[in-house]
Design an enzyme around this catalytic site. Structure first.
Site, PDB file in Angstrom:
ATOM      1  N   ASP A  90       4.549   0.441  12.022  1.00 23.26           N
ATOM      2  CA  ASP A  90       3.404  -0.322  11.520  1.00 23.26           C
ATOM      3  C   ASP A  90       3.442  -1.799  11.942  1.00 23.26           C
ATOM      4  OD1 ASP A  90       2.616   2.013  10.394  1.00 23.26           O
ATOM      5  OD2 ASP A  90       2.948   1.438   8.315  1.00 23.26           O
ATOM      6  N   ASP A 106      -5.213   7.705   8.820  1.00 26.47           N
ATOM      7  CA  ASP A 106      -5.291   7.066  10.135  1.00 26.47           C
ATOM      8  C   ASP A 106      -5.338   8.107  11.226  1.00 26.47           C
ATOM      9  OD1 ASP A 106      -5.285   4.340   9.686  1.00 26.47           O
ATOM     10  OD2 ASP A 106      -3.170   4.397   9.171  1.00 26.47           O
ATOM     11  N   LYS A 137       0.837  -1.209   0.000  1.00 20.43           N
ATOM     12  CA  LYS A 137       0.000   0.000   0.000  1.00 20.43           C
ATOM     13  C   LYS A 137       0.864   1.248   0.000  1.00 20.43           C
ATOM     14  CE  LYS A 137      -1.833   1.720   3.998  1.00 20.43           C
ATOM     15  NZ  LYS A 137      -1.535   3.168   4.093  1.00 20.43           N
ATOM     16  N   ASN A 138       1.864   1.250   0.890  1.00 17.47           N
ATOM     17  CA  ASN A 138       2.650   2.475   1.060  1.00 17.47           C
ATOM     18  C   ASN A 138       3.605   2.734  -0.099  1.00 17.47           C
ATOM     19  OD1 ASN A 138       1.278   2.961   3.360  1.00 17.47           O
ATOM     20  ND2 ASN A 138       2.957   2.493   4.772  1.00 17.47           N
ATOM     21  N   ARG A 196      -4.210   9.504   4.116  1.00 23.02           N
ATOM     22  CA  ARG A 196      -3.017  10.295   4.408  1.00 23.02           C
ATOM     23  C   ARG A 196      -2.151  10.469   3.145  1.00 23.02           C
ATOM     24  NH1 ARG A 196      -0.307  13.678   7.870  1.00 23.02           N
ATOM     25  NH2 ARG A 196       1.897  13.357   7.620  1.00 23.02           N
TER      26      ARG A 196
HETATM   27  C1  UD1 Z   1       4.279   6.693   6.429  1.00 26.43           C
HETATM   28  C2  UD1 Z   1       3.337   5.527   6.301  1.00 26.43           C
HETATM   29  C3  UD1 Z   1       2.870   5.031   7.652  1.00 26.43           C
HETATM   30  C4  UD1 Z   1       4.054   4.765   8.547  1.00 26.43           C
HETATM   31  C5  UD1 Z   1       4.992   5.979   8.601  1.00 26.43           C
HETATM   32  C6  UD1 Z   1       6.250   5.749   9.383  1.00 26.43           C
HETATM   33  C7  UD1 Z   1       2.185   5.944   4.218  1.00 26.43           C
HETATM   34  C8  UD1 Z   1       0.912   6.302   3.566  1.00 26.43           C
HETATM   35  N1  UD1 Z   1       2.155   5.924   5.544  1.00 26.43           N
HETATM   36  O1  UD1 Z   1       3.533   7.774   6.995  1.00 26.43           O
HETATM   37  O2  UD1 Z   1       2.125   3.828   7.471  1.00 26.43           O
HETATM   38  O3  UD1 Z   1       3.581   4.489   9.856  1.00 26.43           O
HETATM   39  O4  UD1 Z   1       5.374   6.350   7.258  1.00 26.43           O
HETATM   40  O5  UD1 Z   1       6.952   4.653   8.872  1.00 26.43           O
HETATM   41  O6  UD1 Z   1       3.187   5.654   3.590  1.00 26.43           O
HETATM   42  N2  UD1 Z   1       6.374  14.363  11.026  1.00 26.43           N
HETATM   43  C9  UD1 Z   1       6.452  15.699  11.379  1.00 26.43           C
HETATM   44  N3  UD1 Z   1       6.431  16.642  10.385  1.00 26.43           N
HETATM   45  C10 UD1 Z   1       6.349  16.308   9.075  1.00 26.43           C
HETATM   46  C11 UD1 Z   1       6.272  14.950   8.721  1.00 26.43           C
HETATM   47  C12 UD1 Z   1       6.281  13.990   9.717  1.00 26.43           C
HETATM   48  O7  UD1 Z   1       6.539  16.031  12.551  1.00 26.43           O
HETATM   49  O8  UD1 Z   1       6.347  17.203   8.224  1.00 26.43           O
HETATM   50  C13 UD1 Z   1       6.400  13.325  12.080  1.00 26.43           C
HETATM   51  C14 UD1 Z   1       5.087  12.560  12.143  1.00 26.43           C
HETATM   52  O9  UD1 Z   1       4.129  13.225  12.910  1.00 26.43           O
HETATM   53  C15 UD1 Z   1       5.531  11.279  12.775  1.00 26.43           C
HETATM   54  C16 UD1 Z   1       6.916  11.059  12.175  1.00 26.43           C
HETATM   55  O10 UD1 Z   1       7.357  12.345  11.758  1.00 26.43           O
HETATM   56  O11 UD1 Z   1       5.659  11.409  14.165  1.00 26.43           O
HETATM   57  C17 UD1 Z   1       6.945  10.069  11.013  1.00 26.43           C
HETATM   58  O12 UD1 Z   1       6.135  10.529   9.963  1.00 26.43           O
HETATM   59  P1  UD1 Z   1       6.388  10.126   8.434  1.00 26.43           P
HETATM   60  O13 UD1 Z   1       7.630   9.301   8.323  1.00 26.43           O
HETATM   61  O14 UD1 Z   1       6.286  11.365   7.620  1.00 26.43           O
HETATM   62  O15 UD1 Z   1       5.161   9.174   8.148  1.00 26.43           O
HETATM   63  P2  UD1 Z   1       4.106   9.263   6.981  1.00 26.43           P
HETATM   64  O16 UD1 Z   1       4.803   9.512   5.683  1.00 26.43           O
HETATM   65  O17 UD1 Z   1       2.980  10.153   7.365  1.00 26.43           O
END
Ligand code: UD1
Length: 427
Positions: free
Chosen positions: A313, A119, A24-25, A95
């Site tokens: 995850d 989520d 999915k991701n 997301r």
């Molecule tokens: C993706 C995955 C999700 C997985 C996550 C971490 C998808 C659709 N989702 O989510 O399943 O759990 O990676 O492996 O691919 N953060 C900030 N500022 C930002 C961006 C992120 O503070 O601009 C923080 C987030 O709140 C979180 C952490 O960084 O605490 C990780 O986020 P990120 O790696 O960006 O996850 P996603 O891409 O949202």
């Protein structure tokens, strides 16, 4: 009102073979990246999950056409008639809709994007996405929940920049990367995320004609190509390591011997090591991964980290395994504080877990006991299914739509391995 449920009863050891669908991701990001080039893309190993349909609807609203050619194969046609507006009704549902930001900004120089949903596990800001893109010449204005992005350079084209992420955010790395492929000059992303799905996206972009160095490393170097010079391509989606881990967990709590066809052990090294410590034997075979498990699991301590660490995850699965393991395990969440909501549901099944902030202490019990539970999100939902396999009596799970967002026929696949599990519709 009717509501679908998954009904699970404790079963004996699992046996057989299960094919691991595409991730999915990865697929959602590949679909978004197809906004970058005109032509006809064919994606294979596409999982049959709800989020793919939602992303397809979002891309249709922006101007692409998509169709399922056959199960697992999707065609995306981009004839260049793109409207860089991502409407709230679609964006709020996943997301990954945020992933249209980079490609649209890179290609069109402007985007109007509602803030994403997905989520519901705590605050998920996008400040790193915006900061990185700002360093490349973008500006953002937030009005009424809509991010209006534009490029304030004389030629309305982003320019290369040296960007160091505070944290290796998957989404921020992806958006900066997909914006950088058309930027003028070279963009460096330091402390980049290096998840296998991100490498899959890089390989897809390279096949389209992008110039990217350091794929799979924490330093990505992207040499921008001339606007419009990327072309459509065909691509096989990388197998889903989280779905693979779910079947490993199913065998771990039930016992048995199962082959996960297509699973990539090299994408799950750290997790496989930890599974080994808990008891199951996992070997790489030409077909994928073979898992064998017998007897009670042993407890371990585990902490989530960005790749190549243990993915957040995987955590609900690990907590579920620890809930029936011999001993006490401490689980530390380093990415999303408060992402322990499913613990209450596991407690309903008799699990002995104390969760507080970033930590959970899990005291294994010999058996869980079946009860009605509700899935709060995709991964926790799958973990509750696994818990049901380890619980005496009957477990009924509602909130099935969460599981359908990310799992391609979890119930059918587990049933094919001998699990006592079915979907029922009740009013
Ligand atoms: C993706 C995955 C999700 C997985 C996550 C971490 C998808 C659709 N989702 O989510 O399943 O759990 O990676 O492996 O691919 N953060 C900030 N500022 C930002 C961006 C992120 O503070 O601009 C923080 C987030 O709140 C979180 C952490 O960084 O605490 C990780 O986020 P990120 O790696 O960006 O996850 P996603 O891409 O949202």
């Amino acid at each position: 009102m009717t509501e679908e449920r998954i009904v699970i009863r404790r079963a004996g050891p699992l046996h057989g073979e299960v094919a691991i669908p595409g991730a999915k991701n990865s697929v959602l990001k590949l679909m978004a990246a197809s906004l970058l080039a005109d032509g006809c893309f064919t994606l294979t190993n596409v999982p049959d999950i709800a989020d793919v349909g939602i992303m397809a609807d979002l891309l249709t609203a922006i101007g692409l056409r998509s169709e399922q050619v056959q199960p697992g194969t999707m065609r995306l046609v981009n004839d260049g008639a793109i409207v860089p507006v991502a409407p709230y009704e679609l964006v709020e549902r996943i997301r990954a809709s945020i992933n249209v930001l980079g490609p649209l900004l890179g290609r069109c120089g402007r985007v109007s994007l509602s803030l994403p949903g997905g989520d519901d596990f705590g605050s998920r800001p996008i400040d790193m996405h915006l900061k990185g893109l700002e360093a490349m010449g973008a500006t953002f204005v937030l009005r009424h929940g809509v991010v209006e992005a534009s490029v304030r350079t004389p030629d309305e084209r982003l320019h290369g920049a040296e960007i160091t992420l505070e944290f290796p955010s998957v989404g921020a790395t992806e958006n900066i990367l997909t914006a950088a492929v058309y930027a003028k000059g070279t963009t460096v992303i330091d402390h980049a995320a290096r998840e296998p799905e991100l490498a899959d996206l890089c390989n897809f972009l390279v096949a389209m004609g992008a110039q990217i160095e350091g794929i799979g490393s924490p330093r990505l170097v992207i040499h921008g190509v001339e606007p419009g010079s990327l072309h459509a391509t065909d691509h096989e989606v990388v197998p889903d390591r989280i779905q693979a881990a779910t079947y490993l967990a199913a065998v771990a709590v039930s016992g048995g011997e199962v082959v996960l066809r297509g699973a990539r052990g090299d994408h799950m090294e750290m997790l496989l090591r930890r599974f080994h410590e808990m008891g199951p034997t996992i070997t790489a075979s030409p077909a994928g991964l073979a898992v064998w498990a017998d007897g009670r699991l042993h407890s371990i301590d585990v902490a989530t980290l960005p790749y190549p660490g243990i993915a957040t995850d995987y955590k609900p699965l690990l907590v579920t395994m620890l809930a029936v393991a011999d001993g006490v395990g401490i689980v530390t969440e380093n990415l999303y504080p408060g992402r322990f909501r499913y613990v209450e549901e596991l407690q309903r099944l008799g699990a002995d877990i104390r969760a507080d902030g970033h930590h959970a202490v899990v005291r294994g019990v010999p058996r869980l006991s079946g009860a009605p539970v509700r899935a709060p999100d995709i991964r926790a939902g799958a973990a509750l299914v696994i818990a049901g396999l380890a619980a005496d009596g009957e477990t009924t799970l509602t909130g099935v739509q969460h599981i359908d967002r990310g799992y391609d026929d979890l119930v059918g696949r587990l049933a094919s391995l001998g699990a006592d599990i079915e979907r029922v519709v009740s009013s």
